[in-house]
Design an enzyme around this catalytic site. Structure first.
Site, short mmCIF file in Angstrom:
data_model
loop_
_atom_site.label_atom_id
_atom_site.label_comp_id
_atom_site.label_asym_id
_atom_site.label_seq_id
_atom_site.Cartn_x
_atom_site.Cartn_y
_atom_site.Cartn_z
N GLY A 155 -0.90 16.38 5.64
CA GLY A 155 -1.72 16.39 5.93
C GLY A 155 -2.33 14.65 5.23
O GLY A 155 -1.35 14.14 5.08
N CYS A 156 -3.32 15.25 4.61
CA CYS A 156 -3.56 13.22 4.61
C CYS A 156 -2.43 13.24 2.69
O CYS A 156 -2.10 13.99 2.53
CB CYS A 156 -4.85 13.64 3.46
SG CYS A 156 -4.90 11.84 2.69
N PHE A 157 -2.04 11.69 3.65
CA PHE A 157 -1.06 11.22 2.62
C PHE A 157 -1.32 11.04 1.39
O PHE A 157 -0.13 10.82 0.36
CB PHE A 157 0.27 10.22 3.46
CG PHE A 157 -0.59 9.24 4.19
CD1 PHE A 157 -2.54 8.13 3.70
CD2 PHE A 157 -0.42 7.98 4.81
CE1 PHE A 157 -2.48 7.09 3.84
CE2 PHE A 157 -0.94 7.83 5.55
CZ PHE A 157 -2.43 6.55 4.71
#
Length: 169
Positions: A11-13
């Site tokens: 997902g979003c880093f």
């Protein structure tokens, strides 16, 4: 002391980096793009790459298995191409292994995650050889350290912790 590298997508880093970087044994982290088709990937043009994190860690303090167990605790590996509100191929769950040993540990960890019944569904995490890692732009590095109330969909899930293995294993 020897160092290892782990490249993970979940997902979003931003949230992944925020939760992993402070773990004892982690030497450094950086966020970027991996597992895709665009050379010199950027936030605006990363093709089929996933948002990923590169973790350099001291393997005498933190094992690769430990890194993967944390990875599975802080993101939902059962949602295909999605993490929280983020949807699309960029937000898939993936482990990009460096060598056959890392691949074996990844597959073994996924099998243990599946067998535990602790997660809400079947694990869809991809296991692929590591390819190019394109470092994200400076504004994405350590984002939640600079913007403490910024967006994240990652959090430690206390009930998603695998039972500790016996020392003989």
């Amino acid at each position: 002391m020897s160092e290892q590298r782990a490249v993970l997508a979940g997902g979003c880093f931003w949230g992944m980096q925020d939760l992993i970087r402070n773990r004892k044994g982690v030497v450094s982290t950086r966020v970027g793009y991996s597992g895709g088709d665009v050379p010199n990937a950027t936030y605006r043009n990363h093709g089929t790459h996933a948002e990923a994190i590169e973790v350099i860690f001291e393997d005498d303090v933190l094992s690769y298995r430990d890194v993967l167990e944390l990875f599975f605790q802080i993101h939902d590996p059962t949602t295909l191409n999605r993490q929280g509100n983020d949807r699309g191929l960029s937000y898939r769950s993936a482990i990009y292994y460096e060598d056959d040993d890392q691949k074996a540990v990844a597959l073994d960890t996924i099998a243990d995650v599946e067998a535990s019944g602790l997660w809400p569904g079947k694990v869809v995490t991809e296991v692929e050889p590591v390819s190019d890692f394109w470092e994200a732009e400076p504004e994405h590095q350590d984002y939640l350290e600079r913007v403490p109330n910024g967006y994240t969909c990652h959090f430690p899930r206390a009930n998603w912790v695998l039972p500790k293995r016996a020392a003989a294993e």
